[in-house]
Design an enzyme around this catalytic site. Structure first.
Site, PDB file in Angstrom:
ATOM      1  N   ASP A 135      41.135  40.542  20.969  1.00  0.00           N
ATOM      2  CA  ASP A 135      42.225  39.673  21.408  1.00  0.00           C
ATOM      3  C   ASP A 135      42.458  38.567  20.383  1.00  0.00           C
ATOM      4  O   ASP A 135      43.603  38.207  20.090  1.00  0.00           O
ATOM      5  CB  ASP A 135      41.899  39.056  22.772  1.00  0.00           C
ATOM      6  CG  ASP A 135      41.613  40.105  23.831  1.00  0.00           C
ATOM      7  OD1 ASP A 135      42.269  41.164  23.816  1.00  0.00           O
ATOM      8  OD2 ASP A 135      40.733  39.868  24.683  1.00  0.00           O
ATOM      9  N   TYR A 156      36.621  43.938  40.223  1.00  0.00           N
ATOM     10  CA  TYR A 156      37.103  43.833  41.599  1.00  0.00           C
ATOM     11  C   TYR A 156      38.547  43.335  41.503  1.00  0.00           C
ATOM     12  O   TYR A 156      38.829  42.146  41.639  1.00  0.00           O
ATOM     13  CB  TYR A 156      36.219  42.883  42.412  1.00  0.00           C
ATOM     14  CG  TYR A 156      34.815  43.408  42.558  1.00  0.00           C
ATOM     15  CD1 TYR A 156      34.461  44.217  43.643  1.00  0.00           C
ATOM     16  CD2 TYR A 156      33.849  43.147  41.592  1.00  0.00           C
ATOM     17  CE1 TYR A 156      33.180  44.737  43.760  1.00  0.00           C
ATOM     18  CE2 TYR A 156      32.563  43.665  41.702  1.00  0.00           C
ATOM     19  CZ  TYR A 156      32.234  44.456  42.781  1.00  0.00           C
ATOM     20  OH  TYR A 156      30.965  44.970  42.897  1.00  0.00           O
ATOM     21  N   ARG A 173      41.038  50.805  29.001  1.00  0.00           N
ATOM     22  CA  ARG A 173      40.006  50.539  30.000  1.00  0.00           C
ATOM     23  C   ARG A 173      39.824  51.803  30.836  1.00  0.00           C
ATOM     24  O   ARG A 173      40.548  52.043  31.792  1.00  0.00           O
ATOM     25  CB  ARG A 173      40.412  49.374  30.909  1.00  0.00           C
ATOM     26  CG  ARG A 173      40.566  48.036  30.214  1.00  0.00           C
ATOM     27  CD  ARG A 173      39.205  47.466  29.807  1.00  0.00           C
ATOM     28  NE  ARG A 173      39.314  46.086  29.364  1.00  0.00           N
ATOM     29  CZ  ARG A 173      39.598  45.685  28.136  1.00  0.00           C
ATOM     30  NH1 ARG A 173      39.806  46.615  27.204  1.00  0.00           N
ATOM     31  NH2 ARG A 173      39.681  44.419  27.810  1.00  0.00           N
TER      32      ARG A 173
END
Length: 318
Positions: free
Chosen positions: A260, A108, A171
């Site tokens: 990461d 979101y 992504r």
């Protein structure tokens, strides 16, 4: 060994809500609040490895924005170029975990506060004391306007002779592979160190053979092409040679954030001037340690945990 090197990164951060129950999200009633985001995870990883880190971002002027800001500041990250904006809620990320261990992620972040960051917000003073700039494809995927910001950052870094590292961090829920390829092809020429997963580089180039990847690096002027391959370790193409290091044997419980962490470990080794083999070993170790802890960034290790792990003097426990 403490590092005085400075790293700059920029990107969105999110509140991650992890389910306390398994099953379809519509039946889950309880969640645990965490903080996540690829660039912020990288910044945390660098800070825990005793590097100075500056994170540029925008957060919603809301309670969740304060959570992220305080969390980053508590990790020792320079948040002087993080601003709160009204009218743009802090991004959220809900995770779903099924009984068989599989899962989904629900983003979101369509009205992300990072959309209020503009190219002119990137100023020369932000690069003071910076020895490397790190960007990822997540920032680029959020909105096409971010591409102009990334270009400005890369151009300013080049003017100041600061190397740029880049992780594609694809992504596909945020954009298509065709969109990603088009943007990446325009930016790769500005990248000194490319840190990519093997599956990602294959999506980008259509081929994962060493010969084709070496040619890809040469064509794009990428000085160091680093390929992360999970339990198979990692390898680096540099100056006409491939260097490979096997992974550390661990029992992974969560691979989120391992890439990461690997990036932070590699950049630490690069800035410290470690020989290539030691650099890959160090990065492999950081990535392996991350997988032994559940969460986006909870497993990112401190420097004094990595060296004993490499020497097998201690078992990482939390």
């Amino acid at each position: 060994m403490s590092s005085k090197y400075g790293v700059l990164t920029l990107g969105d951060a999110m509140i991650t809500l992890n389910p306390e129950e398994t099953g379809p999200l519509r039946f889950v009633n309880r969640f645990e609040r965490k903080v996540g985001g690829a660039e912020l995870n990288f910044a945390i990883g660098c800070a825990r490895l005793d590097m100075r880190v500056k994170w540029i971002s925008r957060l919603g002027n809301d309670e969740f924005g304060r959570v992220i800001y305080n969390f980053a500041r508590g990790e020792g990250i320079d948040v002087s170029d993080v601003a709160f904006v009204s009218g743009y809620p802090t991004s959220l990320n809900f995770k779903e975990i099924r009984e068989d261990g599989s899962g989904k992620t629900f983003y979101y972040r369509q009205q992300s506060p990072i959309l209020t960051l503009n190219p002119e917000d990137i100023t020369g003073s932000m690069f003071d004391g910076i020895d490397l700039v790190h960007l990822t494809g997540v920032f680029l995927a959020i909105d096409p306007r971010n591409i102009h910001i990334a270009k400005r950052v890369m151009e300013m870094a080049k003017q100041k002779e600061i190397p740029v590292s880049f992780d594609p961090n694809i992504r596909l829920k945020l954009w298509s592979i065709e969109e990603a390829r088009a943007v990446y092809s325009d930016l790769f020429g500005h990248v000194d160190i490319l840190l990519s997963g093997l599956d990602e580089i294959k999506l980008i180039t259509g081929n994962d053979s060493e010969d084709s990847l070496a040619e890809f690096a040469k064509v794009n002027g990428i000085e160091q092409l680093v390929i992360k391959d999970g339990e198979n370790g990692s390898k680096l193409y540099n100056k006409g040679e491939w260097h490979k290091k096997e992974a550390f044997p661990v029992r992974p419980v969560d691979t989120v954030g391992a890439g990461d962490g690997y990036d932070a470990g590699y950049i630490y080794g690069y800035l410290q001037g470690l020989p290539i083999d030691e650099r890959l070993t160090f990065a492999n170790a950081v990535g392996a340690i991350v997988t032994t802890v559940s969460g986006d960034n909870e497993g990112l290790p401190y420097l004094d945990e990595v060296l004993p792990f490499i020497r097998k003097e201690a078992v990482v426990e939390r």
